[in-house]
Scaffold this motif. Structure first.
Motif, PDB file in Angstrom:
ATOM      1  N   VAL A  94       1.160  -1.124  -0.525  1.00  0.00           N
ATOM      2  CA  VAL A  94      -0.278   0.031   0.136  1.00  0.00           C
ATOM      3  C   VAL A  94       0.718   1.519  -0.022  1.00  0.00           C
ATOM      4  CG1 VAL A  94      -1.438   1.355   1.458  1.00  0.00           C
ATOM      5  CG2 VAL A  94      -1.731  -1.174   0.834  1.00  0.00           C
ATOM      6  N   LEU A  95       0.919   1.965  -0.875  1.00  0.00           N
ATOM      7  CA  LEU A  95       0.716   3.128  -0.793  1.00  0.00           C
ATOM      8  C   LEU A  95       0.086   4.469  -0.691  1.00  0.00           C
ATOM      9  CD1 LEU A  95       3.348   2.708  -4.045  1.00  0.00           C
ATOM     10  CD2 LEU A  95       3.869   2.527  -2.174  1.00  0.00           C
ATOM     11  N   ALA A  96       1.173   5.375  -0.141  1.00  0.00           N
ATOM     12  CA  ALA A  96      -0.084   6.851   0.384  1.00  0.00           C
ATOM     13  C   ALA A  96       0.135   8.128  -0.770  1.00  0.00           C
ATOM     14  CB  ALA A  96       0.364   7.079   1.586  1.00  0.00           C
ATOM     15  N   ARG A  97      -0.263   8.342  -1.799  1.00  0.00           N
ATOM     16  CA  ARG A  97      -0.496   9.215  -2.232  1.00  0.00           C
ATOM     17  C   ARG A  97      -0.982  10.689  -1.656  1.00  0.00           C
ATOM     18  NH1 ARG A  97      -2.377   6.059  -7.639  1.00  0.00           N
ATOM     19  NH2 ARG A  97      -0.728   5.102  -7.995  1.00  0.00           N
ATOM     20  N   ARG A  98      -0.559  11.720  -1.427  1.00  0.00           N
ATOM     21  CA  ARG A  98      -0.156  13.050  -0.875  1.00  0.00           C
ATOM     22  C   ARG A  98      -1.793  13.534  -1.250  1.00  0.00           C
ATOM     23  NH1 ARG A  98       3.125  14.759   3.133  1.00  0.00           N
ATOM     24  NH2 ARG A  98       1.963  16.691   3.319  1.00  0.00           N
ATOM     25  N   LEU A  99      -3.111  13.884  -1.221  1.00  0.00           N
ATOM     26  CA  LEU A  99      -3.529  15.390  -2.356  1.00  0.00           C
ATOM     27  C   LEU A  99      -4.037  16.321  -1.433  1.00  0.00           C
ATOM     28  CD1 LEU A  99      -6.529  12.376  -1.116  1.00  0.00           C
ATOM     29  CD2 LEU A  99      -5.066  12.631  -3.320  1.00  0.00           C
ATOM     30  N   HIS A 124      -2.049  18.130   9.689  1.00  0.00           N
ATOM     31  CA  HIS A 124      -2.889  17.414   8.860  1.00  0.00           C
ATOM     32  C   HIS A 124      -2.522  17.118   7.133  1.00  0.00           C
ATOM     33  CE1 HIS A 124      -6.671  17.612   5.624  1.00  0.00           C
ATOM     34  NE2 HIS A 124      -6.978  16.632   6.543  1.00  0.00           N
ATOM     35  N   ARG A 125      -3.036  15.582   7.236  1.00  0.00           N
ATOM     36  CA  ARG A 125      -1.826  15.101   5.969  1.00  0.00           C
ATOM     37  C   ARG A 125      -3.103  14.333   5.033  1.00  0.00           C
ATOM     38  NH1 ARG A 125       1.545   9.929   6.178  1.00  0.00           N
ATOM     39  NH2 ARG A 125       3.425  10.385   4.312  1.00  0.00           N
ATOM     40  N   ARG A 155       9.708  12.357   8.385  1.00  0.00           N
ATOM     41  CA  ARG A 155       8.963  11.477   6.511  1.00  0.00           C
ATOM     42  C   ARG A 155       7.599  12.139   6.623  1.00  0.00           C
ATOM     43  NH1 ARG A 155       9.461   5.178   8.353  1.00  0.00           N
ATOM     44  NH2 ARG A 155       9.390   5.069   5.950  1.00  0.00           N
ATOM     45  N   LEU A 156       6.557  11.534   7.361  1.00  0.00           N
ATOM     46  CA  LEU A 156       5.405  12.619   7.425  1.00  0.00           C
ATOM     47  C   LEU A 156       5.053  13.588   6.224  1.00  0.00           C
ATOM     48  CD1 LEU A 156       3.882  11.947  10.469  1.00  0.00           C
ATOM     49  CD2 LEU A 156       3.559  10.671   8.795  1.00  0.00           C
ATOM     50  N   GLU A 157       6.197  14.353   6.550  1.00  0.00           N
ATOM     51  CA  GLU A 157       6.102  15.716   5.849  1.00  0.00           C
ATOM     52  C   GLU A 157       6.855  16.326   4.659  1.00  0.00           C
ATOM     53  OE1 GLU A 157       4.982  19.110   6.515  1.00  0.00           O
ATOM     54  OE2 GLU A 157       4.066  18.216   8.500  1.00  0.00           O
ATOM     55  N   GLN A 158       8.059  15.138   4.400  1.00  0.00           N
ATOM     56  CA  GLN A 158       8.615  15.008   3.334  1.00  0.00           C
ATOM     57  C   GLN A 158       8.187  13.359   2.500  1.00  0.00           C
ATOM     58  OE1 GLN A 158      13.061  14.654   3.931  1.00  0.00           O
ATOM     59  NE2 GLN A 158      12.169  17.047   6.493  1.00  0.00           N
ATOM     60  N   THR A 159       7.380  12.738   2.552  1.00  0.00           N
ATOM     61  CA  THR A 159       7.401  11.323   1.884  1.00  0.00           C
ATOM     62  C   THR A 159       5.996  11.133   1.771  1.00  0.00           C
ATOM     63  OG1 THR A 159       7.054   9.467   3.712  1.00  0.00           O
ATOM     64  CG2 THR A 159      10.074  10.600   3.192  1.00  0.00           C
ATOM     65  N   ASP A 160       5.250  10.385   1.025  1.00  0.00           N
ATOM     66  CA  ASP A 160       4.558   8.758   1.035  1.00  0.00           C
ATOM     67  C   ASP A 160       4.525   8.335   1.682  1.00  0.00           C
ATOM     68  OD1 ASP A 160       3.508  11.876  -0.859  1.00  0.00           O
ATOM     69  OD2 ASP A 160       4.119  10.640  -2.524  1.00  0.00           O
ATOM     70  N   VAL A 161       4.787   8.173   2.726  1.00  0.00           N
ATOM     71  CA  VAL A 161       5.526   6.639   3.170  1.00  0.00           C
ATOM     72  C   VAL A 161       3.800   6.982   3.935  1.00  0.00           C
ATOM     73  CG1 VAL A 161       5.943   5.417   4.743  1.00  0.00           C
ATOM     74  CG2 VAL A 161       6.985   5.823   3.779  1.00  0.00           C
ATOM     75  N   PRO A 162       2.656   5.348   4.047  1.00  0.00           N
ATOM     76  CA  PRO A 162       1.638   5.728   4.609  1.00  0.00           C
ATOM     77  C   PRO A 162       1.424   5.722   5.959  1.00  0.00           C
ATOM     78  CG  PRO A 162       1.809   3.569   3.350  1.00  0.00           C
ATOM     79  CD  PRO A 162       2.632   4.324   3.679  1.00  0.00           C
ATOM     80  N   PHE A 163       0.764   6.653   6.903  1.00  0.00           N
ATOM     81  CA  PHE A 163       0.928   6.832   8.302  1.00  0.00           C
ATOM     82  C   PHE A 163       1.027   5.704   9.147  1.00  0.00           C
ATOM     83  CE2 PHE A 163      -0.476   7.917  12.416  1.00  0.00           C
ATOM     84  CZ  PHE A 163      -0.029   9.215  12.562  1.00  0.00           C
ATOM     85  N   GLY A 164       0.766   4.368   9.125  1.00  0.00           N
ATOM     86  CA  GLY A 164       0.462   3.333   9.775  1.00  0.00           C
ATOM     87  C   GLY A 164       2.158   2.668   9.966  1.00  0.00           C
TER      88      GLY A 164
END
Length: 242
Positions: A94-99, A124-125, A155-164
């Protein structure tokens, strides 16, 4: 899961608390992008035939996913297990794409749920979680950066890695506040009446199936995140059993 509510119908509307495109428009944009840019190795879904047996099987699949999401701490890991079990993509990652989002005040209810004051920073992400070309969910995540490590915040600010995956080392738990079934392939009260007759077409699945709202807490019991996850019709994009 104590205190969680399960039901049908929309019980909480995060779109009313912040800016940005309506959820339905975002869903259309994300699904279109997935069709254009989805990765290889994805098993394309066959249509579910519109028969009573197929509708019952589809209902069971939706409820199985709902229970799994309610009983496991990480929605990301649950979706990867789902994707692998139904052979929806190889690898089942699973990949997270920022919206896109518009910066707005953090909802007061979120601050209350997380136990933070009006002046404490909350971020907020907003992401779309996909497996292969299947956009499985849209997720809004509010989190308290002071309750995470500097590396996690980066990582949350700079990547699209899922939060979990980012916060996995916290050994977090999940407390569901609300779980709402947005659509069912079977009519209300179907147990006490005849099932819909078969047709020559396929079952029409809407864009949104299920919505969960939950609070995540560290192993020491401190809440650090609130999530609202809307699961799409793509969770059923796998070849139905014969």
């Amino acid at each position: 899961m104590r205190g969680a509510r399960m039901g049908r119908g929309t019980a909480w509307k995060p779109d009313g608390h912040r800016g940005g495109p309506p959820r339905s428009r975002l869903l259309a944009i994300v699904l279109g992008a997935a069709l254009l840019f989805g990765g290889g190795g994805t098993a394309m879904a066959a249509d579910w035939p519109d028969t009573p047996m197929a509708r019952m099987r589809m209902q069971a699949e939706i409820r199985t996913l709902q229970v799994a999401l309610l009983t496991q701490p990480s929605a990301t890991v649950t979706l990867e297990d789902w994707c692998a079990r139904h052979a929806m993509a190889t690898p089942a990652r699973v990949l997270a794409r920022r919206l896109p989002e518009t910066r707005m005040a953090i909802p007061a209810q979120v601050r209350a749920d997380l136990g933070v004051g009006a002046d404490e920073p909350v971020r907020h992400r907003r992401v779309a979680l996909s497996c292969g070309s299947h956009v499985l969910s849209l997720a809004d995540n509010w989190y308290v950066p002071a309750r995470l490590t500097p590396a996690m915040n980066a990582r949350l600010e700079q990547t699209d890695v899922p939060f979990g995956h980012v916060v996995a080392d916290l050994g977090f738990t999940r407390r569901t506040l609300d779980s709402t079934l947005l659509w069912s392939p079977l009519p209300a009260g179907w147990e006490a009446q005849a099932l819909p007759p078969a047709s020559s077409g396929a079952i029409v699945v809407p864009g949104e199936i299920l919505r969960n709202r939950a609070v995540l807490s560290r192993h020491d019991g401190v809440a650090f995140s609130e999530v609202v996850e809307t699961y799409t019709g793509a969770i059923l994009e796998f070849t139905p059993p014969a």
